[in-house]
Write an enzyme that holds these catalytic residues in place. Sequence first.
Site, PDB file in Angstrom:
ATOM      1  N   LYS A  94      44.981  29.589  37.967  1.00 37.34           N
ATOM      2  CA  LYS A  94      45.366  30.990  38.155  1.00 37.34           C
ATOM      3  C   LYS A  94      46.228  31.477  36.993  1.00 37.34           C
ATOM      4  O   LYS A  94      47.340  30.993  36.782  1.00 37.34           O
ATOM      5  CB  LYS A  94      46.154  31.137  39.460  1.00 37.34           C
ATOM      6  CG  LYS A  94      46.583  32.551  39.793  1.00 37.34           C
ATOM      7  CD  LYS A  94      45.418  33.395  40.265  1.00 37.34           C
ATOM      8  CE  LYS A  94      45.887  34.735  40.810  1.00 37.34           C
ATOM      9  NZ  LYS A  94      44.757  35.565  41.259  1.00 37.34           N
ATOM     10  N   LYS A 150      36.372  38.312  45.779  1.00 36.83           N
ATOM     11  CA  LYS A 150      36.333  39.376  46.778  1.00 36.83           C
ATOM     12  C   LYS A 150      35.094  39.238  47.667  1.00 36.83           C
ATOM     13  O   LYS A 150      35.174  39.442  48.888  1.00 36.83           O
ATOM     14  CB  LYS A 150      36.331  40.751  46.099  1.00 36.83           C
ATOM     15  CG  LYS A 150      37.610  41.058  45.341  1.00 36.83           C
ATOM     16  CD  LYS A 150      37.595  42.488  44.845  1.00 36.83           C
ATOM     17  CE  LYS A 150      38.759  42.788  43.932  1.00 36.83           C
ATOM     18  NZ  LYS A 150      40.046  42.288  44.353  1.00 36.83           N
ATOM     19  N   LYS A 162      45.156  36.820  46.766  1.00 37.02           N
ATOM     20  CA  LYS A 162      45.477  37.783  47.821  1.00 37.02           C
ATOM     21  C   LYS A 162      44.264  38.179  48.645  1.00 37.02           C
ATOM     22  O   LYS A 162      44.390  38.506  49.831  1.00 37.02           O
ATOM     23  CB  LYS A 162      46.180  39.010  47.241  1.00 37.02           C
ATOM     24  CG  LYS A 162      45.330  39.998  46.507  1.00 37.02           C
ATOM     25  CD  LYS A 162      45.082  41.262  47.313  1.00 37.02           C
ATOM     26  CE  LYS A 162      44.423  42.352  46.517  1.00 37.02           C
ATOM     27  NZ  LYS A 162      43.364  42.018  45.593  1.00 37.02           N
ATOM     28  N   GLY A 206      46.764  44.595  42.556  1.00 33.82           N
ATOM     29  CA  GLY A 206      48.096  44.762  41.969  1.00 33.82           C
ATOM     30  C   GLY A 206      48.136  45.777  40.853  1.00 33.82           C
ATOM     31  O   GLY A 206      49.138  46.485  40.667  1.00 33.82           O
ATOM     32  N   ASN A 207      47.052  45.908  40.102  1.00 33.70           N
ATOM     33  CA  ASN A 207      47.034  46.866  38.988  1.00 33.70           C
ATOM     34  C   ASN A 207      47.052  48.312  39.468  1.00 33.70           C
ATOM     35  O   ASN A 207      47.335  49.226  38.687  1.00 33.70           O
ATOM     36  CB  ASN A 207      45.809  46.629  38.110  1.00 33.70           C
ATOM     37  CG  ASN A 207      45.930  45.347  37.301  1.00 33.70           C
ATOM     38  OD1 ASN A 207      47.029  44.961  36.922  1.00 33.70           O
ATOM     39  ND2 ASN A 207      44.819  44.686  37.049  1.00 33.70           N
TER      40      ASN A 207
END
Length: 303
Positions: free
Chosen positions: A117, A258, A200, A10-11
């Site tokens: 989160k 990840k 995500k 997102g960044n």
Amino acid sequence: MMRILVAIGGNALTDSNNQQGQIDQGKVDAVARTLVDLEQAHTLIITHGNGPQVGWLAMQEVEANMSMDMLDAQSEGLLGYRLAQAMDNYRQTERAVTLLTRVEVDLADPAFTNPTKPVGPVLEEGRAERLARQQGWQFKAVAGGKRRVVASPHPIRVVERQAIATLSKQGYCVICAGGGGIPVVKEHDRYRGISAVIDKDYTSALLAAELKLDALLLLTNVEALYRDWNTPSARAIRQAGCDSLDDAVLQAGSMAPKVIAACQFVTATGGFAGIGLLTEAQAILEGRRGTRFVDGDSHLSYW
């Protein structure tokens, strides 16, 4: 030609100097160019983060106390629209499609009783305590104050997966599952939204496996996964067999989700996954940059 799911942090789309999740059009355009260049040789399905935006939207909706699933939907549409338009403008062809995506989660997931989160900005303690009383929000102490935390359940099924597959087969570049998707639970054959934010990367791995894609790229602002990260002996990993990973790798801070997501995809499909910089996406696919994850217990190799 490979069929690839590309997950963008997102960044990568956000003004790094702005604390309100403002989208940086220059960054969006740069991401769009990278993706369009990549799709010259491959079929892409694209997912993206939404952390800065969903946090900012939550703060704007304090009075309404809008649930996180609705904020997830808002941010997914906002970011997907901007990215799709930038891609179509760059290639001068209308091929990008943004699809709001529901992701089923389990109401019994322990995440709902232990929110972890972080979303939104860091707040001073007094304001956080007022919001906790007024809105029922939960907060966690961080450097400089407190941040709101919400449930982050594990995704179990992408509801729109067949629509995504159909659009992709028809030649569209599908932007979907933004921010991990819109969390829903199924009760008596009916779906209802639930307040949460899904990771995500986990949703990306699940979707890529459900669609039996060839590869999964998890693109971030770090050039590779490192062993012994943030120590004098840190080494960038070139390739890893998922069965050979140990705590020295998995405890690499924010990269751990990840790594887990990459190996979930690899184990489920026998394909490969890569982690690295967005600007080096093609080189990661070719094994020239980043970290590649493969099935089995092959030993780690280093750059």
